[in-house]
Structures are given as C-alpha cells and as structure tokens.
Scaffold this motif. Sequence first.
Motif, PDB file in Angstrom:
ATOM      1  N   PHE A 198       2.624  -3.739  -9.668  1.00 46.79           N
ATOM      2  CA  PHE A 198       1.549  -4.218  -9.836  1.00 46.79           C
ATOM      3  C   PHE A 198       1.542  -6.238  -9.446  1.00 46.79           C
ATOM      4  N   SER A 199       2.673  -6.551  -9.658  1.00 49.01           N
ATOM      5  CA  SER A 199       3.133  -7.871  -9.214  1.00 49.01           C
ATOM      6  C   SER A 199       2.968  -8.138  -7.977  1.00 49.01           C
ATOM      7  N   LEU A 200       3.616  -7.024  -6.952  1.00 46.21           N
ATOM      8  CA  LEU A 200       3.540  -7.158  -5.614  1.00 46.21           C
ATOM      9  C   LEU A 200       2.030  -7.073  -5.218  1.00 46.21           C
ATOM     10  N   HIS A 201       1.421  -5.969  -5.812  1.00 44.70           N
ATOM     11  CA  HIS A 201      -0.128  -5.798  -5.503  1.00 44.70           C
ATOM     12  C   HIS A 201      -0.883  -7.317  -5.597  1.00 44.70           C
ATOM     13  N   ALA A 202      -0.490  -8.039  -6.607  1.00 47.30           N
ATOM     14  CA  ALA A 202      -1.364  -9.305  -6.802  1.00 47.30           C
ATOM     15  C   ALA A 202      -0.753 -10.287  -5.716  1.00 47.30           C
ATOM     16  N   LEU A 203       0.477 -10.210  -5.458  1.00 46.63           N
ATOM     17  CA  LEU A 203       1.208 -11.066  -4.324  1.00 46.63           C
ATOM     18  C   LEU A 203       0.366 -10.766  -2.990  1.00 46.63           C
ATOM     19  N   ALA A 204       0.154  -9.756  -2.687  1.00 42.12           N
ATOM     20  CA  ALA A 204      -0.301  -9.319  -1.475  1.00 42.12           C
ATOM     21  C   ALA A 204      -1.827  -9.256  -1.310  1.00 42.12           C
ATOM     22  N   PHE A 205      -2.573  -9.097  -2.432  1.00 39.79           N
ATOM     23  CA  PHE A 205      -4.141  -8.848  -2.361  1.00 39.79           C
ATOM     24  C   PHE A 205      -4.865  -9.872  -3.320  1.00 39.79           C
ATOM     25  N   GLY A 206      -4.064 -10.595  -4.208  1.00 38.56           N
ATOM     26  CA  GLY A 206      -4.560 -11.755  -5.093  1.00 38.56           C
ATOM     27  C   GLY A 206      -4.594 -11.009  -6.434  1.00 38.56           C
ATOM     28  N   VAL A 207      -4.878 -11.905  -7.603  1.00 39.23           N
ATOM     29  CA  VAL A 207      -4.894 -11.606  -8.916  1.00 39.23           C
ATOM     30  C   VAL A 207      -6.249 -10.477  -9.332  1.00 39.23           C
ATOM     31  N   ALA A 208      -7.285 -11.034  -8.614  1.00 39.28           N
ATOM     32  CA  ALA A 208      -8.560 -10.352  -8.644  1.00 39.28           C
ATOM     33  C   ALA A 208      -8.444  -8.933  -8.378  1.00 39.28           C
ATOM     34  N   ARG A 231       0.765  -1.183  -0.057  1.00 37.93           N
ATOM     35  CA  ARG A 231      -0.046   0.036   0.042  1.00 37.93           C
ATOM     36  C   ARG A 231       0.854   1.289   0.002  1.00 37.93           C
ATOM     37  N   LEU A 232       1.970   1.243   0.515  1.00 35.38           N
ATOM     38  CA  LEU A 232       2.832   2.130   0.515  1.00 35.38           C
ATOM     39  C   LEU A 232       3.861   2.416  -0.441  1.00 35.38           C
ATOM     40  N   LEU A 233       4.385   1.403  -0.892  1.00 35.90           N
ATOM     41  CA  LEU A 233       5.232   1.527  -2.026  1.00 35.90           C
ATOM     42  C   LEU A 233       4.654   1.368  -3.471  1.00 35.90           C
ATOM     43  N   MET A 234       3.379   1.034  -3.466  1.00 35.99           N
ATOM     44  CA  MET A 234       3.021   0.893  -4.856  1.00 35.99           C
ATOM     45  C   MET A 234       2.859   2.431  -5.823  1.00 35.99           C
ATOM     46  N   PRO A 235       2.337   3.393  -5.040  1.00 36.44           N
ATOM     47  CA  PRO A 235       2.179   4.457  -5.632  1.00 36.44           C
ATOM     48  C   PRO A 235       3.704   5.195  -5.978  1.00 36.44           C
ATOM     49  N   LEU A 236       4.482   4.971  -4.798  1.00 36.83           N
ATOM     50  CA  LEU A 236       5.961   5.538  -5.272  1.00 36.83           C
ATOM     51  C   LEU A 236       6.820   4.765  -6.466  1.00 36.83           C
ATOM     52  N   MET A 237       6.407   3.767  -6.455  1.00 35.44           N
ATOM     53  CA  MET A 237       6.931   2.743  -7.642  1.00 35.44           C
ATOM     54  C   MET A 237       6.367   3.064  -8.848  1.00 35.44           C
ATOM     55  N   MET A 238       5.443   3.425  -8.844  1.00 37.22           N
ATOM     56  CA  MET A 238       4.469   3.879 -10.230  1.00 37.22           C
ATOM     57  C   MET A 238       5.217   5.279 -10.377  1.00 37.22           C
ATOM     58  N   LEU A 239       5.036   6.081  -9.560  1.00 37.85           N
ATOM     59  CA  LEU A 239       5.697   7.412  -9.798  1.00 37.85           C
ATOM     60  C   LEU A 239       7.043   7.376 -10.261  1.00 37.85           C
ATOM     61  N   PHE A 240       7.846   6.703  -9.526  1.00 42.40           N
ATOM     62  CA  PHE A 240       9.456   6.375  -9.985  1.00 42.40           C
ATOM     63  C   PHE A 240       9.401   5.902 -11.320  1.00 42.40           C
ATOM     64  N   SER A 241       8.636   4.911 -11.786  1.00 41.68           N
ATOM     65  CA  SER A 241       8.727   4.451 -13.100  1.00 41.68           C
ATOM     66  C   SER A 241       8.528   5.285 -14.213  1.00 41.68           C
ATOM     67  N   ILE A 242       7.352   6.304 -13.980  1.00 43.89           N
ATOM     68  CA  ILE A 242       7.117   7.274 -14.740  1.00 43.89           C
ATOM     69  C   ILE A 242       8.404   8.361 -14.818  1.00 43.89           C
ATOM     70  N   PHE A 243       9.174   8.795 -13.708  1.00 44.90           N
ATOM     71  CA  PHE A 243      10.088   9.584 -13.941  1.00 44.90           C
ATOM     72  C   PHE A 243      11.236   8.853 -14.578  1.00 44.90           C
ATOM     73  N   ILE A 244      11.582   7.492 -14.315  1.00 43.85           N
ATOM     74  CA  ILE A 244      12.573   6.773 -15.186  1.00 43.85           C
ATOM     75  C   ILE A 244      12.166   6.862 -16.753  1.00 43.85           C
ATOM     76  N   LEU A 245      10.907   6.727 -16.902  1.00 34.69           N
ATOM     77  CA  LEU A 245      10.329   6.561 -18.386  1.00 34.69           C
ATOM     78  C   LEU A 245      10.701   8.099 -19.131  1.00 34.69           C
ATOM     79  N   TRP A 246      10.563   9.071 -18.227  1.00 34.83           N
ATOM     80  CA  TRP A 246      10.691  10.516 -18.831  1.00 34.83           C
ATOM     81  C   TRP A 246      12.366  10.951 -19.005  1.00 34.83           C
ATOM     82  N   ARG A 247      13.071  10.299 -17.983  1.00 41.10           N
ATOM     83  CA  ARG A 247      14.213  11.134 -18.012  1.00 41.10           C
ATOM     84  C   ARG A 247      15.183   9.962 -19.123  1.00 41.10           C
ATOM     85  N   GLY A 248      14.579   8.856 -19.514  1.00 39.57           N
ATOM     86  CA  GLY A 248      15.255   7.995 -20.286  1.00 39.57           C
ATOM     87  C   GLY A 248      15.743   8.427 -21.887  1.00 39.57           C
ATOM     88  N   HIS A 249      15.535   9.702 -22.054  1.00 37.63           N
ATOM     89  CA  HIS A 249      15.999  10.101 -23.259  1.00 37.63           C
ATOM     90  C   HIS A 249      17.332  10.757 -23.162  1.00 37.63           C
TER      91      HIS A 249
END
Length: 132
Positions: free
Chosen positions: A46-56, A11-29
């Motif tokens: 999202f894989s960690l989310h599936a492990l913690a809360f299930g695929v559904a 719950r704490l890491l998922m939003p940070l990881m998604m924000l960091f992924s967008i940052f890495i995408l944008w600075r990749g040029h």
Amino acid sequence: MDSLILRTGVRLLMPLMMLFSIFILWRGHNEPGGGFVGGLICAVAFSLHALAFGVASMKEALRIAPRTILGVGLLLGVLSGMLAAFAEENYMTALWLGALGTPVLFDIGVYLVVLGGILAMVQTLMEEGGPA
C-alpha cells in the motif's frame, strides 16, 4: 512522483505482495513468518501504491482508515487472549477449534496493528509533504 515504470510495477506487484502477505501470515504458525512480517509486506504494497498514485488513491484502495485498522487489530489481539478466561484458563492460553485457534486470531490482530500503524505513519508523512 510521476513515473510510468513505478505505476506499472505497482499495478503488477501489489496483488502479488498482498497474496504473499496472507501466505506469510497463515504459515507463520509452523514456519518463520506470521502477523508481523505479513503486515509489513502488505503495508509496503500500500505504501508503494501511495508513492505511485498518491495518498488519495491509497485511501480509496484501502477503503478503511489506517487508524481504524490498527484499533480493530488491537481489539482482536486482546480478545484472542481473553477467550481463554472464558474457558477458565490463563490469559493467552491457546485454544483450538480444528485448524483455527486463538493463536491465529492473535496473529491476525498483529497483522492488522502493523498494517494500520505503518499506513497511518505513511499517510501522515505523505500528506505533510515531507521536508521543505
């Protein structure tokens, strides 16, 4: 898996990881990173989310089927190369409109292909229940 620590951490890491992924995408040029690494980071979130809360729960959080994400990314990647043909340039020639250009579109396509591909694999493996 029913772990309070994992669920709280996700719950704490998922939003940070998604924000960091967008940052890495944008600075990749201009720096190391880009669509591939950014897509991997988002897929891990999202894989960690599936492990913690299930695929559904992952499907509900994702809202779009992973294979659809993969297809849109592939289409965007091919389209970014085709835009140069309309400008009478060679395939995959970079075209720019200010800070945005076809390399950005291509990186977003790669991001979506990696995200969709990995999540499709994770979803399939977790739905099958793994080894008996």
